[in-house]
Motif scaffolding. Structure first.
Motif, PDB file in Angstrom:
ATOM      1  N   ARG A 185      -2.542   6.660   6.176  1.00 19.27           N
ATOM      2  CA  ARG A 185      -3.249   5.543   6.798  1.00 19.27           C
ATOM      3  C   ARG A 185      -2.318   4.334   6.953  1.00 19.27           C
ATOM      4  O   ARG A 185      -2.274   3.685   7.995  1.00 19.27           O
ATOM      5  CB  ARG A 185      -4.443   5.178   5.910  1.00 19.27           C
ATOM      6  CG  ARG A 185      -5.476   4.334   6.571  1.00 19.27           C
ATOM      7  CD  ARG A 185      -6.515   3.901   5.582  1.00 19.27           C
ATOM      8  NE  ARG A 185      -5.947   3.006   4.575  1.00 19.27           N
ATOM      9  CZ  ARG A 185      -6.648   2.466   3.571  1.00 19.27           C
ATOM     10  NH1 ARG A 185      -7.910   2.795   3.412  1.00 19.27           N
ATOM     11  NH2 ARG A 185      -6.076   1.646   2.712  1.00 19.27           N
TER      12      ARG A 185
ATOM     13  N   ILE B 160       1.275   6.542  -6.853  1.00 14.65           N
ATOM     14  CA  ILE B 160       0.102   7.306  -7.293  1.00 14.65           C
ATOM     15  C   ILE B 160       0.305   8.790  -7.004  1.00 14.65           C
ATOM     16  O   ILE B 160      -0.057   9.645  -7.811  1.00 14.65           O
ATOM     17  CB  ILE B 160      -1.183   6.764  -6.625  1.00 14.65           C
ATOM     18  CG1 ILE B 160      -1.504   5.385  -7.225  1.00 14.65           C
ATOM     19  CG2 ILE B 160      -2.373   7.690  -6.834  1.00 14.65           C
ATOM     20  CD1 ILE B 160      -2.405   4.535  -6.387  1.00 14.65           C
TER      21      ILE B 160
ATOM     22  N   ALA C  64       2.298   1.692  -3.439  1.00 14.10           N
ATOM     23  CA  ALA C  64       1.237   2.131  -4.353  1.00 14.10           C
ATOM     24  C   ALA C  64       0.889   3.589  -4.096  1.00 14.10           C
ATOM     25  O   ALA C  64       0.744   4.382  -5.043  1.00 14.10           O
ATOM     26  CB  ALA C  64       0.004   1.251  -4.162  1.00 14.10           C
TER      27      ALA C  64
ATOM     28  N   LEU D 178      -0.687  17.131 -12.085  1.00 11.11           N
ATOM     29  CA  LEU D 178      -1.039  18.424 -11.486  1.00 11.11           C
ATOM     30  C   LEU D 178      -0.139  19.525 -12.047  1.00 11.11           C
ATOM     31  O   LEU D 178      -0.624  20.598 -12.449  1.00 11.11           O
ATOM     32  CB  LEU D 178      -0.900  18.328  -9.966  1.00 11.11           C
ATOM     33  CG  LEU D 178      -1.289  19.552  -9.151  1.00 11.11           C
ATOM     34  CD1 LEU D 178      -2.775  19.830  -9.271  1.00 11.11           C
ATOM     35  CD2 LEU D 178      -0.950  19.353  -7.676  1.00 11.11           C
TER      36      LEU D 178
ATOM     37  N   LEU E 201      -9.050  16.881 -10.967  1.00 12.11           N
ATOM     38  CA  LEU E 201      -8.901  15.424 -10.794  1.00 12.11           C
ATOM     39  C   LEU E 201      -7.576  15.073 -10.124  1.00 12.11           C
ATOM     40  O   LEU E 201      -7.522  14.222  -9.232  1.00 12.11           O
ATOM     41  CB  LEU E 201      -8.999  14.714 -12.147  1.00 12.11           C
ATOM     42  CG  LEU E 201     -10.372  14.756 -12.835  1.00 12.11           C
ATOM     43  CD1 LEU E 201     -10.279  14.169 -14.241  1.00 12.11           C
ATOM     44  CD2 LEU E 201     -11.407  13.987 -12.030  1.00 12.11           C
ATOM     45  N   SER E 202      -6.490  15.756 -10.573  1.00 12.36           N
ATOM     46  CA  SER E 202      -5.187  15.410  -9.993  1.00 12.36           C
ATOM     47  C   SER E 202      -5.120  15.847  -8.533  1.00 12.36           C
ATOM     48  O   SER E 202      -4.509  15.163  -7.710  1.00 12.36           O
ATOM     49  CB  SER E 202      -4.031  15.985 -10.808  1.00 12.36           C
ATOM     50  OG  SER E 202      -4.254  17.326 -11.086  1.00 12.36           O
TER      51      SER E 202
ATOM     52  N   MET F  13      -6.233  11.730  -2.139  1.00  9.13           N
ATOM     53  CA  MET F  13      -6.509  10.313  -1.836  1.00  9.13           C
ATOM     54  C   MET F  13      -5.210   9.524  -1.633  1.00  9.13           C
ATOM     55  O   MET F  13      -5.147   8.656  -0.753  1.00  9.13           O
ATOM     56  CB  MET F  13      -7.340   9.699  -2.968  1.00  9.13           C
ATOM     57  CG  MET F  13      -8.795  10.130  -2.902  1.00  9.13           C
ATOM     58  SD  MET F  13      -9.827   9.204  -4.017  1.00  9.13           S
ATOM     59  CE  MET F  13      -9.926  10.315  -5.375  1.00  9.13           C
ATOM     60  N   ALA F  14      -4.204   9.836  -2.451  1.00  7.26           N
ATOM     61  CA  ALA F  14      -2.918   9.138  -2.293  1.00  7.26           C
ATOM     62  C   ALA F  14      -2.309   9.458  -0.932  1.00  7.26           C
ATOM     63  O   ALA F  14      -1.762   8.573  -0.260  1.00  7.26           O
ATOM     64  CB  ALA F  14      -1.965   9.538  -3.419  1.00  7.26           C
TER      65      ALA F  14
ATOM     66  N   ALA G 252       0.082  11.567  -9.864  1.00 11.08           N
ATOM     67  CA  ALA G 252      -0.905  12.643  -9.723  1.00 11.08           C
ATOM     68  C   ALA G 252      -0.213  14.002  -9.688  1.00 11.08           C
ATOM     69  O   ALA G 252      -0.711  14.974 -10.277  1.00 11.08           O
ATOM     70  CB  ALA G 252      -1.723  12.419  -8.463  1.00 11.08           C
TER      71      ALA G 252
ATOM     72  N   LEU H 135      -6.828  13.217  -6.613  1.00 15.21           N
ATOM     73  CA  LEU H 135      -5.997  12.011  -6.542  1.00 15.21           C
ATOM     74  C   LEU H 135      -4.835  12.190  -5.561  1.00 15.21           C
ATOM     75  O   LEU H 135      -4.483  11.257  -4.821  1.00 15.21           O
ATOM     76  CB  LEU H 135      -5.479  11.674  -7.947  1.00 15.21           C
ATOM     77  CG  LEU H 135      -5.040  10.238  -8.168  1.00 15.21           C
ATOM     78  CD1 LEU H 135      -6.138   9.247  -7.848  1.00 15.21           C
ATOM     79  CD2 LEU H 135      -4.593  10.043  -9.620  1.00 15.21           C
TER      80      LEU H 135
ATOM     81  N   ASP I 245       0.826  -1.207   0.000  1.00 17.87           N
ATOM     82  CA  ASP I 245       0.000   0.000   0.000  1.00 17.87           C
ATOM     83  C   ASP I 245       0.857   1.252   0.000  1.00 17.87           C
ATOM     84  O   ASP I 245       0.524   2.240  -0.656  1.00 17.87           O
ATOM     85  CB  ASP I 245      -0.918   0.008   1.237  1.00 17.87           C
ATOM     86  CG  ASP I 245      -2.140  -0.868   1.031  1.00 17.87           C
ATOM     87  OD1 ASP I 245      -2.213  -1.508  -0.044  1.00 17.87           O
ATOM     88  OD2 ASP I 245      -2.998  -0.916   1.923  1.00 17.87           O
TER      89      ASP I 245
ATOM     90  N   VAL J  91      -3.964  10.282   1.773  1.00 12.91           N
ATOM     91  CA  VAL J  91      -4.751   9.556   2.785  1.00 12.91           C
ATOM     92  C   VAL J  91      -4.260   8.109   2.872  1.00 12.91           C
ATOM     93  O   VAL J  91      -4.049   7.572   3.957  1.00 12.91           O
ATOM     94  CB  VAL J  91      -6.268   9.607   2.448  1.00 12.91           C
ATOM     95  CG1 VAL J  91      -7.059   8.678   3.374  1.00 12.91           C
ATOM     96  CG2 VAL J  91      -6.800  11.027   2.556  1.00 12.91           C
ATOM     97  N   LEU J  92      -4.040   7.492   1.700  1.00 12.65           N
ATOM     98  CA  LEU J  92      -3.573   6.100   1.667  1.00 12.65           C
ATOM     99  C   LEU J  92      -2.213   5.969   2.350  1.00 12.65           C
ATOM    100  O   LEU J  92      -1.984   5.054   3.154  1.00 12.65           O
ATOM    101  CB  LEU J  92      -3.491   5.607   0.206  1.00 12.65           C
ATOM    102  CG  LEU J  92      -3.087   4.156   0.003  1.00 12.65           C
ATOM    103  CD1 LEU J  92      -4.149   3.209   0.551  1.00 12.65           C
ATOM    104  CD2 LEU J  92      -2.869   3.847  -1.485  1.00 12.65           C
TER     105      LEU J  92
END
Lengths: 498, 163
Positions: free
Chosen positions: B63, B16, B12, B24, B49-50, B56-57, B20, B53, B9, B59-60
């Motif tokens: 986390r 990402i 990844a 951007l 969108l970027s 979200m990346a 992104a 993303l 994770d 956050v991943l």
């Protein structure tokens, strides 16, 4: 009048051998593709899209629909006999199909699955005839604001449902697809975005190579890297039950699974596997004998098989009316419609009023062919499972290459296919679902053009995105879908007491 | 969640984030002058969108880092031993994967340079033989037969281009 046209078209198709023969071949091919673990319905439809590129539109579309229906059904054969779902849509079938086969009722399980798949498909066809025109009328109310939200909502709900353990990964895959689709000349000003001066990228990244890559190549790589081969045991047993009685006993189960799966199919990108699982779960909850589920329950098998095939019809409805695919194979079908000059979307019922009924008729004829072939030739066909994977998969790779190249004759597309295949493999390794990525890739251009068009129309105001009724509903639905995975509402009763 | 999953994770998430961020930067560099209209600016959707993303990346990543820290506290975490690393790097599956990718790359590189039937026959036969060292004659016959069949069906019957 429209229903009459549908029935007339079905009759005409049965009487037209020039159309019926290719449909029969495509259904056969679909069953073979579905039966072979590693080959999915998406791959089958994608490969046939290349092969039927030069065919008349109606023949090509009919064949693609047949291969789609056939593949979703064909996967049940291996699910029942080998405990390996031929396609992801048949995963729920293994739960009861394989225990039935193991207990010497393979013949019954195979036939029940065939009959229920047929009934599910017919429910799907009826829904295409009845629901698609309604959705088409509703879609006429959609403006740029609504289409923008539809793209975001589609990717979000698809990400949530295809990555239930970790929706964040589903959303990331969806946004990645949306972002990659921005490569190429933009639709409004023709500005080259992310092309780096490469002429090949000016037209954007073609959809079909991406689809073949993301769905085909990872499967080939995974199958060939696997060291253990599945054991093939082909024992059938004898039939001992009445199929009419089984249908009668499962009538509520069939109708519930069919209708729920059609609705699941309408949801962008979600697809047959989710439909089958939901149908299976609902059948277990509604059953008088829930303890038999997973031990060889005909109810469970009925729900799973009726569900996945009914979902095919549901997945085609948004393709026709919104140009938004309900599943991955439907996405390839959408691409094929574009390639053949058909413009699906809200204007389809106006520009080509009979097309929806023709598609429903193709679907119905395909279903009949599927049931006939399923009942007559599946057993001898199962011998094909004896082909070793190391021989089969390289052939599939060559077909992916040829199918991708055939569309536009560019080696660039073949490289794109391979690149996205490797990316897809690593996404799969990291447990990022492919469906939202592909859906994002398809909906990206629609999202871009509509977001910008909306902003131009309102001089940059984002108010209408949240004040127009359908926009507001889609926005709230998007927020709800995202929030529902993380906000845990208190559930009264027993849990609190604990 | 296992340590290897957390590692996956994290890799990844970082990959990402890089992709992104590149998108951007590209969106920010797109022209914003009046020719393109203030609101129809070509970079506006990729920008949104970027940014989404990137968030979200992040956050991943956060986390995953949090989970790793928690796991470290909960168990006496020790990095994978050398033998574990070696197993991961030299596993049969990884070797097989590399071989398949290399073969596919070679096949694609030679497409158009060698006749389709010859190249595809060799590709199919070699790849099948590497992973299935039985029935050599059947493998050769299947490879040649399939290549000819694909060529004739696509190119001669359906008149489609073949690389």
């Amino acid at each position: 009048m429209n229903l009459l046209y549908y029935f007339t078209t079905v009759g005409e198709m049965f009487l037209d051998p020039i159309l019926l023969l290719p449909m029969l071949l495509a259904t056969f091919l679909g069953i073979v593709v579905g039966m072979l673990p590693g080959l999915t319905a998406t791959m089958g439809v994608a490969l046939l899209t290349g092969l039927t590129f030069g065919f008349p539109t109606s023949t090509a579309i009919a064949m693609l629909i047949c291969v789609y229906i056939g593949a979703i059904y064909g996967g049940s054969r291996t699910a029942i006999l080998l405990n390996i779902p031929g396609t992801p849509a048949n995963a729920a079938t293994t739960l009861d199909g394989f225990p039935l086969a193991r207990s010497g009722q393979a013949a019954e399980a195979l036939t029940v699955a065939t009959v229920m798949s047929g009934i599910g498909s017919i429910i799907g066809a009826i829904c295409i005839v009845t629901l698609a025109p309604l959705l088409g009328q509703m879609a006429l109310e959609f403006g740029s604001w609504e289409f923008s939200w539809l793209a975001i909502f589609g990717v979000t709900i698809c990400g949530t449902l295809t990555a239930p353990k970790d929706p964040l990964k589903g959303w990331i895959a969806g946004f990645l697809g949306l972002l990659i689709s921005q490569v190429g000349l933009d639709a409004i000003m023709a500005f080259p975005r992310y092309t780096f001066g490469n002429v090949e990228l000016y037209g954007g990244i073609a959809l079909l190579p991406v689809l073949v890559g993301v769905y085909g190549v990872p499967e080939i790589l995974t199958s060939l890297q696997r060291t253990e081969a599945p054991q093939v045991i082909l024992e059938y047993g004898k039939k001992t039950i009445s199929y009419i009685a089984t249908i009668g006993k499962n009538l509520v189960n069939i109708i519930r699974s069919g209708l729920v799966s059609v609705l699941v199919g309408v949801i962008p990108g979600v697809g047959e596997d989710v439909a089958a699982w939901i149908s299976y779960d609902l059948a277990r909850r509604g059953s008088k004998e829930p303890e038999k589920f997973g031990q060889g329950s005909l109810e469970g098998l009925t729900a799973a098989e009726c569900g996945n095939n009914a979902c095919v019809g549901g997945a085609i409805i948004p393709v026709l009316t919104l140009a938004v695919p309900g599943s991955a194979p439907a996405a390839v079908l959408l691409a094929a419609l574009w390639l053949h000059g058909v413009r699906p979307g809200p204007l389809l019922p106006i520009e080509n009023p009979t097309f929806i009924y023709e598609v429903a008729a193709m679907f119905t004829v395909g279903t009949v062919l599927m049931v006939v072939l399923g009942l007559l030739i599946t057993r001898p066909l199962l011998k094909i499972l004896l082909i070793p994977t190391p021989i089969l998969m390289p052939i599939v790779f060559s077909l992916c290459v040829v199918g991708t190249y055939a569309i536009s004759g560019r080696l660039f597309d073949v490289w794109v296919m391979f690149l996205f295949g490797v990316v897809g493999y690593f996404l799969r390794l990291g447990e990022f679902p492919a469906a939202p990525f592909v859906l994002g890739f398809i909906l990206g251009p629609m999202a871009d053009a509509n977001i910008r068009r909306s902003l131009i129309l309102t001089d940059g105001s984002i108010g209408p995105f949240f004040t127009r009724p359908i926009s507001l509903v889609l926005f709230l639905a998007t927020v709800l879908v995202m929030a529902s995975r993380y906000i845990k509402l208190p559930r009264g009763g027993k849990k609190h007491e604990q | 969640m296992t340590t290897s999953n957390l590692k996956k994770d994290l890799i990844a998430g970082v990959a990402i984030l890089i992709v992104a961020s590149l998108f951007l930067i590209g969106a920010l560099l797109m022209p914003k002058d009046n020719i393109y209209g203030l609101y129809a600016y070509p970079g506006i959707t990729p920008l949104a969108l970027s940014l989404g993303l990137v968030v979200m990346a992040l956050v991943l990543i956060f986390r995953t880092v949090n989970k790793t820290v928690l796991e470290k506290k909960a168990t006496d975490f020790s990095p994978p031993s050398q033998s574990e690393e070696k197993n991961f790097l030299t596993s049969v599956e990884l070797k097989r994967l590399v071989v398949v990718i290399l073969f596919c790359l070679g096949y694609l590189l030679l497409l158009g340079k060698i006749h389709f039937v010859v190249l595809t026959s060799i590709f199919l036969a070699l790849l099948s033989f590497i992973f299935y060292r039985k029935q050599v004659l059947i493998i050769i016959a299947t490879s040649v037969g399939t290549s000819i069949l694909i060529y004739y069906v696509f190119n001669r019957i359906f008149l489609l281009p073949i690389p």
